[in-house]
Design a protein around this motif. Structure first.
Motif, PDB file in Angstrom:
ATOM      1  N   LYS A   1       0.813  -1.221   0.000  1.00 28.87           N
ATOM      2  CA  LYS A   1       0.000   0.000   0.000  1.00 28.87           C
ATOM      3  C   LYS A   1       0.842   1.264   0.000  1.00 28.87           C
ATOM      4  N   GLU A   2       2.124   1.145   0.292  1.00 25.99           N
ATOM      5  CA  GLU A   2       3.001   2.323   0.281  1.00 25.99           C
ATOM      6  C   GLU A   2       3.586   2.580  -1.112  1.00 25.99           C
ATOM      7  N   HIS A   3       3.358   1.661  -2.014  1.00 27.26           N
ATOM      8  CA  HIS A   3       3.896   1.795  -3.380  1.00 27.26           C
ATOM      9  C   HIS A   3       2.775   2.185  -4.334  1.00 27.26           C
ATOM     10  N   ASN A   4       2.952   3.288  -5.042  1.00 18.67           N
ATOM     11  CA  ASN A   4       1.942   3.774  -5.971  1.00 18.67           C
ATOM     12  C   ASN A   4       2.103   3.070  -7.320  1.00 18.67           C
ATOM     13  N   VAL A   5       1.059   2.370  -7.725  1.00 15.71           N
ATOM     14  CA  VAL A   5       1.065   1.693  -9.022  1.00 15.71           C
ATOM     15  C   VAL A   5       0.407   2.608 -10.050  1.00 15.71           C
ATOM     16  N   GLU A   6       1.207   3.090 -10.988  1.00 17.54           N
ATOM     17  CA  GLU A   6       0.729   4.029 -12.002  1.00 17.54           C
ATOM     18  C   GLU A   6       0.847   3.396 -13.375  1.00 17.54           C
ATOM     19  N   ARG A   7      -0.264   3.305 -14.084  1.00 18.28           N
ATOM     20  CA  ARG A   7      -0.260   2.724 -15.425  1.00 18.28           C
ATOM     21  C   ARG A   7       0.602   3.560 -16.373  1.00 18.28           C
ATOM     22  N   TYR A   8       1.273   2.844 -17.258  1.00 25.26           N
ATOM     23  CA  TYR A   8       2.208   3.489 -18.181  1.00 25.26           C
ATOM     24  C   TYR A   8       2.033   2.821 -19.539  1.00 25.26           C
ATOM     25  N   THR A   9       1.432   3.528 -20.489  1.00 25.30           N
ATOM     26  CA  THR A   9       1.019   2.904 -21.740  1.00 25.30           C
ATOM     27  C   THR A   9       2.083   3.028 -22.816  1.00 25.30           C
TER      28      THR A   9
END
Length: 499
Positions: free
Chosen positions: A474-482
């Protein structure tokens, strides 16, 4: 002498007329192009900057995904986006429009796919027309169920190694960045299934030069795709990035060519090599068209390199997002684990017959790919004008099918942002338009390796859930990268604990 002068004059006149004809054709093409640009400016489009157009919005980030979703709602059939002041791209996330586009097999790939040519050449991804039809027919037997069945032991063997490595990291309290491991994992599987290679990429012992080259080529391709200054080959290949692309292409080609030559020599010595299974290369070497003609070594290398490009990153992406979703939605993870335990009945290996019994696990994989499709966009170039709602989209236009936006469209999917695997049970799937769900595209140019990928994921997910509980960091931000595939900008971190 008069005859000589007459002959010289005739040749000179012919040269002038030929040159004049060439100039006229170019002028006409330029006039048509200018008219098309003017016409495209009259079609639905978001507000744009005068010189940059929408370039600042059309990047690989989450911002782009939100931007495209916003204007899909405003322009649901299609929308024109500008890359600079004169280059236009038409995008659609409309099911009917995408269906029409995918059922047009004559449309070639747009210029951007040509950026891959020095690497993968003229394989299934980049070619079109008669050559594509010939190669598709010749490659189809490589993905027959009787062939895919032979790869199950490969999936099991490489999964054992992945689970062994992750077992040493489990219960430490530290999260594991899974995408790097899964890229090595899928490379290992591909090298074994394509070449019968005794690779061990997970322990960084084998194939690392090849892995590094494939990864670097992918990164360079994407960087070029987002840089309008690199449109022309003569400019790009005189830059440091372009020279790197040529270097790593050479690394990949030498590896592939070496294996192909070695296998041909083996086949000359014996028609039945001592191997456990028929690999991709065996089938390509023995494939014949209706005229009895086979593929050349260059054609074989191009198809192998194409399959590596398409099958390595996409499968790693798909697997990463499936594990992320199962870690996010623990109730579904537990239901999958319960099903897996019932199917395996104490075994630690998966059989071909087991795959059809993993119904809930399969539904979770499909729902993960709806929310996070490994290939978020597909593009083609119109070979003829196309009419949409009375509007003419000119021949030659770059048309992008926005799969990820369509998969999140509330007009297509009820509760579109909710993770609901039951969307894919038999009852709910029965009357669904196949063009509503496109992780493998659809129509005549659908993904030839989709069953290979699905089988690999089922086996891998089964091994992982049979061994580990998964929990998101939960401390790691998962950001989509296309990029070429749907990636995560800073990776995906999962906490593993032994079951």
């Amino acid at each position: 002498m008069d005859v000589a002068y007459s002959l010289f004059g005739g040749v000179l006149l012919l040269l002038v007329l030929t040159r004049l004809s060439f100039i006229i054709r170019k002028v006409r093409a330029w006039i048509t192009w200018c008219a098309d640009v003017k016409h495209l400016r009259s079609l639905p489009s978001p507000p744009k900057r005068w010189i940059l157009g929408h370039m600042l919005e059309l990047g690989p980030t989450e911002h782009t995904l939100s931007f495209l979703q916003k204007f899909h709602k405003e322009f649901p059939k299609y929308c024109v986006y500008w890359i600079g002041p004169v280059l236009a791209e038409v995008r659609t996330a409309n099911v009917e429009t995408m269906k029409r586009l995918m059922l047009r097999p004559g449309d070639p790939k747009p210029t951007i796919y040509g950026f891959l040519y020095k690497w993968i050449g003229d394989g299934l991804l980049t070619t079109s027309g008669a050559k594509w039809i010939r190669h598709r027919k010749m490659l189809t037997p490589a993905f027959h169920f009787d062939i895919l069945k032979q790869y199950i032991p490969v999936y099991n063997e490489v999964s054992y190694k992945l689970v062994e490595i992750w077992s040493g990291l489990a219960d430490s309290g530290e999260s594991v960045e899974i995408t790097e491991y899964l890229h090595s994992y899928t490379l290992d599987v591909l090298l074994r299934c394509m070449y019968s290679s005794n690779s061990n990429c997970l322990e960084k012992k084998d194939g690392m030069d090849y892995l590094k080259a494939v990864k670097r080529l992918t990164d360079l391709f994407l960087a070029r795709a987002y840089n309008p200054l690199y449109v022309f080959d003569w400019m790009y290949f005189n830059t440091p990035a372009g020279r790197q692309f040529l270097h790593y292409s050479d690394v990949v080609h030498k590896f592939s060519e070496g294996v192909i030559v070695q296998r041909r020599e083996e086949l000359l010595k014996t028609s039945k090599p001592a191997k456990k299974y028929v690999d991709f290369l065996d089938i390509l070497l023995s494939a014949k068209d209706e005229n009895g003609e086979g593929l050349t070594d260059t054609e074989i290398r191009e198809e192998v390199d194409t399959f590596m490009f398409e099958g390595h990153d996409t499968t790693a992406s798909g697997l990463s997002w499936v594990l992320y979703c199962l870690a996010m939605y623990k109730e579904h993870q537990e239901m999958c684990r319960k099903e897996i335990r019932e199917v395996l009945a104490g075994r630690d290996y998966i059989t071909w017959e087991d795959l059809s019994k993993l119904s809930y696990t399969t539904m979770c994989i499909k729902e993960s790919w709806r929310l996070y499709p490994p290939v978020p966009y597909i593009a083609k170039e119109l070979s003829e004008d196309m009419i949409i709602d009375g509007d003419r989209i000119p021949k030659g236009t770059w048309f992008t099918m926005d799969i990820i936006t369509m998969h999140h469209d509330p007009l297509v999917w009820d509760n579109a942002e909710e993770f609901d695997p039951t969307r894919f049970n038999a009852e709910n799937s029965k009357n669904r338009d196949p063009f509503m769900y496109l992780p493998f595209s659809a129509g005549p140019r659908n993904c030839i390796g989709q069953h290979f990928a699905m089988d690999e994921l089922k086996v891998t997910v089964t091994h992982i859930l049979n061994k580990f509980h998964l929990e998101v960091d939960k401390e790691h931000n998962v950001e989509r990268y296309t990029i070429a595939v749907l990636d995560a900008r800073a990776g995906i971190k999962i906490k593993l604990s032994l079951v």
